[in-house]
Design a protein around this motif. Structure first.
Motif, PDB file in Angstrom:
ATOM      1  N   LYS A   1     -22.238 -64.264  44.104  1.00  0.00           N
ATOM      2  CA  LYS A   1     -22.089 -63.464  45.453  1.00  0.00           C
ATOM      3  C   LYS A   1     -20.733 -63.081  45.564  1.00  0.00           C
ATOM      4  O   LYS A   1     -20.448 -61.954  46.160  1.00  0.00           O
TER       5      LYS A   1
ATOM      6  N   THR B   1     -19.313 -49.817  44.249  1.00  0.00           N
ATOM      7  CA  THR B   1     -20.128 -50.837  45.095  1.00  0.00           C
ATOM      8  C   THR B   1     -19.251 -50.828  46.297  1.00  0.00           C
ATOM      9  O   THR B   1     -19.825 -51.385  47.061  1.00  0.00           O
TER      10      THR B   1
ATOM     11  N   ARG C   1     -27.447 -55.575  41.825  1.00  0.00           N
ATOM     12  CA  ARG C   1     -27.767 -55.678  43.129  1.00  0.00           C
ATOM     13  C   ARG C   1     -29.117 -55.283  43.586  1.00  0.00           C
ATOM     14  O   ARG C   1     -29.197 -55.350  44.654  1.00  0.00           O
TER      15      ARG C   1
ATOM     16  N   PRO D   1     -23.141 -52.573  38.224  1.00  0.00           N
ATOM     17  CA  PRO D   1     -23.263 -53.498  39.393  1.00  0.00           C
ATOM     18  C   PRO D   1     -24.165 -53.055  40.232  1.00  0.00           C
ATOM     19  O   PRO D   1     -24.709 -53.894  41.118  1.00  0.00           O
ATOM     20  N   MET D   2     -24.798 -51.820  40.401  1.00  0.00           N
ATOM     21  CA  MET D   2     -25.898 -51.682  41.423  1.00  0.00           C
ATOM     22  C   MET D   2     -27.233 -52.199  40.867  1.00  0.00           C
ATOM     23  O   MET D   2     -27.852 -52.534  41.751  1.00  0.00           O
TER      24      MET D   2
ATOM     25  N   ARG E   1     -19.895 -59.987  43.617  1.00  0.00           N
ATOM     26  CA  ARG E   1     -20.221 -58.679  44.219  1.00  0.00           C
ATOM     27  C   ARG E   1     -19.479 -58.295  45.419  1.00  0.00           C
ATOM     28  O   ARG E   1     -19.614 -57.219  45.545  1.00  0.00           O
TER      29      ARG E   1
ATOM     30  N   GLY F   1     -21.395 -59.511  38.672  1.00  0.00           N
ATOM     31  CA  GLY F   1     -21.964 -60.418  39.803  1.00  0.00           C
ATOM     32  C   GLY F   1     -23.520 -60.756  39.543  1.00  0.00           C
ATOM     33  O   GLY F   1     -24.207 -60.674  40.390  1.00  0.00           O
TER      34      GLY F   1
ATOM     35  N   ILE G   1     -30.082 -52.129  43.812  1.00  0.00           N
ATOM     36  CA  ILE G   1     -29.973 -50.660  44.649  1.00  0.00           C
ATOM     37  C   ILE G   1     -31.071 -49.613  44.036  1.00  0.00           C
ATOM     38  O   ILE G   1     -31.191 -49.574  43.049  1.00  0.00           O
TER      39      ILE G   1
END
Lengths: 293, 216
Positions: B75, B153, B106, B102-103, B78, A214, B108
């Motif tokens: 999006k 996630t 994003r 993945p974090m 995710r 993503g 995080i």
């Protein structure tokens, strides 16, 4: 993570990523440096050939004669004003006395001092101009018109044949140099873009995984752009260092009797354009490579 | 969670998916069962936004795939995680870095990222491998890294394409246990396989049969 932190992180990632696949990155750097050096060497050669043509054929000298009654004080001010005008490379001035001395010397040390009290020679000047690249004839004619309209100036003499010949050379050198320059830049850009693209194939796997989890466009592209820019800048700087060394060596070889050929380094403007093109190609080619990945 | 209506997909003139319709409720465990070449991977790629919807309508985790623009694909990804047969982990990066990816994407915070990575690696028994680069791991370990990355996630939906294809029976069973565990935590599992034995291990799962592009 706020935007600034994220930006710093991505910039840092771009730099850190240069450490991955060290061999590929190293080979790319060497290949780009050599490619840019060769391209710059061609441009340097053409630039100097053009400089030679322009200095031999693209410059013109003409004489200006003042009325013999003109006040020398005013004439000196006019000499100063003329020397500051556009296109004027040099001005050699002669007061009536200096003109008399020069004539006496030219005639083989003939004593003309008996004319000193009644010197018929006017103040004169020899002006050398460099023809501008655009509208050379009109510009020089405009300059001569300006000079002739100065109070006390009798005439400025320049044959239109000489002016035509010089402007033809100036135009011709521009018509050869700029397409050649564009050709070299295009060729170097193509090879450079391909080199970047090949290097980025090693990143395809990472790009694929990042997309899978993503990652947005900037998260993927920014570090790759940073890497490409850094590589382009380093190889560009190395190529310039090599070019300077080559220029020095060639000058030692060519700038000696009987050749007396002096190679000039590229002007700052050319180097700025070079780095601009370099960065543009680096960004564009890495963008294309990621798009296809 | 997943709603497909008359979805068809073709590569050139060859229709791989033909009029596929089904629904999956949140929290379900679903097998997409079918032989190789049935269109399972194509369907998963459509659901994950790798292939654009050609015909029909599909809603995935709140996203209308018929209106999905390129900008919206990240999006969607995710919200929906995916695990492939070929792992797709980054070999030069450590287990920790792969799982945290993945974090990182994003944004995080680091402390939270660290906490979640440690927790998920403990669940998947990767805690002793966390600082090793993935290239040195076995196939089973790499698959667990891929699963850890997919679930770290807490996605609404986990898509998985033949996750046990490269693993022996014992590892396959263990892997399925892990999927069941995450399903119990609330993640919807959508698992594509050609292996009938997997179906027997999750008797409560819903099974969709896909053959020659048709789904029953």
């Amino acid at each position: 993570m706020d935007t600034v932190n994220r930006l710093v992180f991505l910039l840092g990632k771009g730099l850190r990523d240069l450490g991955i696949n060290k061999w590929e990155q190293g080979i790319t750097l060497v290949a780009l440096t050599l490619l840019l050096f060769l391209g710059l060497l061609f441009i340097l050669a053409m630039f100097n050939v053009r400089q030679q043509v322009l200095s031999r054929q693209g410059q013109l000298s003409f004489e200006i004669y003042w009325d013999s009654s003109a006040s020398l004080k005013k004439v000196r001010k006019q000499w100063d004003a003329i020397s500051k005008k556009d296109y004027v490379v040099s001005l050699t001035q002669y007061t009536p006395q200096e003109a008399l001395d020069s004539l006496s010397e030219g005639l083989g040390e003939v004593d003309l001092q008996w004319l000193k009290g009644n010197n018929p020679l006017p103040p004169t000047a020899v002006v050398t101009v460099e023809l501008p690249k655009s509208s050379p004839r009109e510009s020089v004619r405009g300059l001569i018109g300006d000079i002739e309209s100065m109070p006390g100036v009798d005439r400025a003499s320049l044959s239109s044949k000489r002016l035509r010949r010089a402007s033809t050379w100036t135009r011709l050198s521009g018509r050869i140099f700029y397409p050649f320059l564009a050709g070299i830049i295009f060729l170097v850009s193509l090879i450079m873009a391909n080199t970047f693209k090949l290097t980025l194939y090693t990143k395809q796997e990472e790009v694929e995984v990042l997309r899978l989890v993503g990652a947005g466009r900037w998260f993927i592209q920014m570090p790759i752009f940073v890497g490409a820019i850094v590589q382009a800048l380093i190889s560009g700087a190395l190529a310039l260092v090599l070019l300077k060394a080559a220029q020095n060596s060639l000058n030692q070889l060519l700038n000696v009797p009987p050749l007396w050929l002096e190679l000039h380094f590229l002007p700052a403007q050319h180097i700025t354009i070079f780095f601009g093109v370099l960065l543009g190609v680096a960004l564009l080619s890495s963008w294309v490579a990621i798009r296809e990945a | 969670m997943l709603k497909l209506r008359h979805v068809s997909y073709a590569f050139g003139s060859h229709w791989v998916l033909k009029n596929v319709s089904f629904e999956v409720e949140p929290g379900e465990f679903v097998f997409l069962f079918g032989p190789s070449g049935a269109g399972k991977t194509t369907l998963l790629r459509v659901l994950h936004g790798s292939l654009s919807l050609q015909r029909g309508g599909a809603h995935v985790a709140g996203f209308d795939l018929s209106r999905l623009t390129k900008r919206m694909v990240p999006k969607l990804r995710r919200a929906v995680s995916v695990v492939f047969q070929e792992f797709k982990v980054l070999p030069h990066k450590t287990v920790r870095e792969n799982v945290a990816l993945p974090m990182l994407v994003r944004g995080i915070p680091r402390a939270q990222m660290e906490r979640r990575t440690n927790a998920i690696c403990r669940v998947l028994r990767l805690e002793n491998r966390m600082n090793l680069p993935c290239r040195g791991l076995s196939g089973g370990e790499q698959q667990r890294v891929a699963i850890a990355r997919a679930v770290v996630t807490n996605p609404y939906l986990l898509l998985s394409d033949e996750p046990t294809g490269n693993l022996d029976d014992e590892l396959s069973t263990r892997l399925l246990e892990i999927f069941k565990q995450f399903n119990q935590f609330g993640t919807t599992i959508f698992l594509a396989t050609h292996n009938r034995r997997l179906l027997e291990q999750v008797p409560q799962a819903k099974v969709l049969h896909l053959e020659d592009g048709y789904c029953e």
